[in-house]
Scaffold this active site. Structure first.
Site, PDB file in Angstrom:
ATOM      1  CE  LYS A 115       1.591 -13.554  18.363  1.00 50.38           C
ATOM      2  NZ  LYS A 115       1.537 -14.378  17.171  1.00 50.38           N
TER       3      LYS A 115
ATOM      4  CG  ASP B 139       9.755   6.582  21.266  1.00 50.28           C
ATOM      5  OD1 ASP B 139      10.394   5.688  21.851  1.00 50.28           O
ATOM      6  OD2 ASP B 139      10.223   7.229  20.306  1.00 50.28           O
ATOM      7  CG  HIS B 140       9.197   0.343  22.545  1.00 48.82           C
ATOM      8  ND1 HIS B 140       9.444   0.475  21.211  1.00 48.82           N
ATOM      9  CD2 HIS B 140      10.193  -0.449  23.016  1.00 48.82           C
ATOM     10  CE1 HIS B 140      10.526  -0.198  20.880  1.00 48.82           C
ATOM     11  NE2 HIS B 140      11.020  -0.772  21.963  1.00 48.82           N
TER      12      HIS B 140
ATOM     13  CG  HIS C  35      12.846   4.028  19.386  1.00 46.11           C
ATOM     14  ND1 HIS C  35      11.585   4.260  19.848  1.00 46.11           N
ATOM     15  CD2 HIS C  35      12.754   2.943  18.583  1.00 46.11           C
ATOM     16  CE1 HIS C  35      10.758   3.352  19.347  1.00 46.11           C
ATOM     17  NE2 HIS C  35      11.448   2.543  18.571  1.00 46.11           N
TER      18      HIS C  35
HETATM   19  O1  LIG Z   1      10.656   0.226  17.378  1.00 41.62           O
HETATM   20  C1  LIG Z   1      11.486  -0.626  17.131  1.00 41.62           C
HETATM   21  O2  LIG Z   1      12.256  -1.089  18.139  1.00 41.62           O
HETATM   22  C2  LIG Z   1      12.866  -2.359  18.054  1.00 41.62           C
HETATM   23  C3  LIG Z   1      13.943  -2.383  19.124  1.00 41.62           C
HETATM   24  O3  LIG Z   1      13.345  -2.249  20.372  1.00 41.62           O
HETATM   25  P1  LIG Z   1      14.066  -2.789  21.681  1.00 41.62           P
HETATM   26  O4  LIG Z   1      13.131  -2.432  22.770  1.00 41.62           O
HETATM   27  O5  LIG Z   1      14.232  -4.267  21.489  1.00 41.62           O
HETATM   28  O6  LIG Z   1      15.390  -2.106  21.770  1.00 41.62           O
HETATM   29  C4  LIG Z   1      13.451  -2.608  16.685  1.00 41.62           C
HETATM   30  O7  LIG Z   1      13.871  -3.962  16.587  1.00 41.62           O
HETATM   31  C5  LIG Z   1      12.419  -2.354  15.631  1.00 41.62           C
HETATM   32  O8  LIG Z   1      13.020  -2.486  14.350  1.00 41.62           O
HETATM   33  C6  LIG Z   1      11.831  -0.983  15.766  1.00 41.62           C
HETATM   34  O9  LIG Z   1      10.712  -0.853  14.893  1.00 41.62           O
END
Ligand SMILES: O=C1O[C@H](COP(=O)(O)O)[C@@H](O)[C@H](O)[C@H]1O
Ligand SMILES: NC(=O)C1=CN([C@@H]2O[C@H](COP(=O)(O)OP(=O)(O)OC[C@H]3O[C@@H](n4cnc5c(N)ncnc54)[C@H](OP(=O)(O)O)[C@@H]3O)[C@@H](O)[C@H]2O)C=CC1
Length: 507
Positions: free
Chosen positions: A17, A179-180, A242
């Site tokens: 979503k 891995d976004h 990350h």
């Molecule tokens: O993968 C995750 O990332 C977020 C932070 O991502 P961002 O793009 O807002 O920097 C984090 O809040 C979350 O705990 C974690 O699982």
């Protein structure tokens, strides 16, 4: 782009979503979806095609960076969406799914290229992959791809086990591990900036760089994810994936027009050259901490152990700061400082490269010089700043830092998920985590996990709304450095013409 059927497990969930539907919609608006595209959403909820489409539309209104309109194009977008009830453990549901997929492929007269997106908890990855294989969903005469969300394993062994299980039904080339952070536009630019700019390319070495600081600070706390977060902490939630990906993307040296294989080969090389930390030495190089009550942007917030679902005795880390060294020709001797934390003073993800100071002359005003900094702002704002020294025309005796700045507006920038889904649809693996990188990251982190587990590293406390514990500052001070902070002061100051913010060293 090849015609594609996008099979979405977890279509009723939060990630779908908030991220997946808005990303697909923005790709559609930008005409970056395949001409023939069909999406089949799955979940246990008894939704129909109509209620599914209504939910997707609602999510676009809430989360899309572009305001969706009610025009025919919106209807065209939604008409690609179908829903099927599926329980991940029920084999017969996969037969029903296969029929629906084939029916849609026939209706659209498209070849059976199938992208399976697992937007569900990691405990389901293995079962889904096996059922895709067993049901015949994965053996049609087109390509198949498996897109999976993090977390990929809980430690080195569990990651290896998971990978082995997935490999039974999907090859490495077919697995796209999200891995976004790799989808963030500025992270994607790091590679291009270095490849295409001799100025940056030439400076990317220990000859000129004094230290590198990689920060991902968040103001949010554990939110509604206590059950997940209390078992992972900052080290698994952010650092292992990350933060180490940012390190790899920043430090690879690439020739022009490098292929995705080359990029991944170089990233693997960085991880292989990352000096391992023995369990006994973790405490000397890694700071772990947990937030206590404090104030963020004027609002009081509770401490971690008072959060709903978190035990009073929790020793979980919500902050980690680390010193790393890459033992290769380019980076030997350059400390890399990485920190990430929840409930910090501000939300900011940035990389600061501090250059070595030139030889000091005997002039009295030398102290007013600041080091040159190259700063990559990754989020929430995107930008690149180069901080240089010049003379203040009004105070000729002193050096003044000036910034050369490039910033983009947040609205113009595609969301990480747009970039990643586009690449997955294209079959471009460059910005996905290869198994080698994931395995090497877990391998590096494993002694840290063990040292935390065995309490070999003190757990410090920091007040919410700060930049973490004093020990994190001390880590850099040992080497004669300090963290560089936001260019913008907390209180917005109206700048006069020609004035600008500079990076500063104090909290
Ligand atoms: O993968 C995750 O990332 C977020 C932070 O991502 P961002 O793009 O807002 O920097 C984090 O809040 C979350 O705990 C974690 O699982
Ligand atoms: N939310 C986020 O921002 C992020 C999430 N992730 C990862 O993405 C994944 C999904 O997260 P999120 O969307 O937040 O999770 P949610 O809990 O919101 O959604 C879980 C989804 O899984 C489905 N599901 C659960 N059990 C079953 C089952 N037995 N059979 C079929 N479907 C099932 C649910 O559907 P139903 O209830 O209808 O059965 C629902 O659609 C997780 O791996 C998470 O770690 C990663 C980064 C960020």
């Amino acid at each position: 782009m090849d015609p594609t059927t996008f099979v979405l497990f977890g279509a009723t969930g939060d990630l779908a979503k908030r991220k997946i539907y808005p990303a697909l919609y923005n790709l559609f608006v930008d005409q970056k979806l395949p001409e023939s595209f069909s999406l089949i959403g799955l979940g246990r909820r008894e939704w129909t095609d109509e209620s599914f489409q209504a939910n997707v539309e609602q999510s676009l209104r809430m989360f899309s960076r572009r305001e969706p309109d009610d025009s025919a194009s919106m209807q065209k977008f939604l008409s690609a969406f179908r829903y099927s009830v599926l329980d991940i453990g029920r084999k017969e549901d996969y037969q029903k799914l296969l029929q629906l997929v084939e029916q849609r492929e026939e209706e659209l007269r498209i070849s059976p290229n199938r992208l399976f997106y697992l937007s569900v908890g990691p405990e389901f990855f293995e079962t889904i992959a096996a059922n895709i294989g067993e049901s015949g969903l994965g053996s049609a005469d087109g390509w198949k791809r498996l897109v999976i969300e993090k977390p990929f394993g809980h430690d080195l062994q569990s990651a290896r086990d998971l990978n082995q299980k997935l490999s039974k039904d999907f090859t490495e080339e077919e697995i796209f591990r999200i891995d976004h952070y790799l989808g963030k536009p500025m992270v994607q630019k790091l590679e291009i900036l270095q490849q295409s700019n001799p100025v940056i390319h030439a400076l990317w070495t220990n000859r000129y760089i004094a230290n590198v600081q990689i920060t991902a600070n968040e103001t949010v706390g554990v939110e509604e994810r206590a059950g997940y977060y209390d078992h992972v902490g900052a080290v698994r939630d952010m650092f292992q994936n990350h933060m180490l990906q940012l390190l790899m993307m920043l430090t690879i040296h690439l020739p022009n027009n490098s292929s995705s294989e080359r990029v991944r080969f170089k990233k693997k090389k960085v991880m292989e050259d990352l000096e391992p930390i023995e369990k006994q030495n973790v405490a000397a190089n890694i700071i772990r901490a947990q937030y206590k009550a404090g104030t963020i942007q004027g609002k009081p917030v509770i401490g971690y152990t008072s959060e709903p679902g978190i035990a009073d005795s929790s020793m979980n880390d919500t902050f980690i700061a680390a010193r790393l060294q890459i033992d290769d020709f380019f980076w030997r001797g350059v400390p890399f400082y990485i920190r990430t934390g929840k409930r910090m003073k501000e939300k900011s993800t940035r990389i600061v490269i501090e250059f070595k100071e030139p030889l000091k002359s005997s002039q009295a005003d030398e102290d007013s010089k600041v080091p040159n900094l190259l700063v990559f702002e990754i989020s929430p704002n995107e930008g690149i700043t180069l901080q240089l020294n010049t003379r203040d025309p009004h105070h000729k005796g002193e050096f003044t830092p000036i910034n050369i700045d490039f910033h983009t507006s947040r609205d113009d920038v595609p969301e990480a998920y747009e970039n990643l889904i586009f690449d997955a649809l294209h079959g471009d693996p460059t910005f996905f985590a290869h198994w080698d990188e994931v395995e090497l990251s877990w391998k590096w982190v494993q002694p840290v996990l063990e040292a935390f587990e065995e309490n070999l590293v003190p757990l410090h406390l920091y007040a919410a709304g700060t930049y973490g514990p004093a020990e994190s500052d001390a880590l850099l001070a040992e080497d004669g450095y300090h963290w560089w902070f936001d260019a913008k002061p907390e209180q917005e100051i109206e700048l006069k013409e020609g004035e600008q913010y500079v990076y500063h060293k104090n909290n």
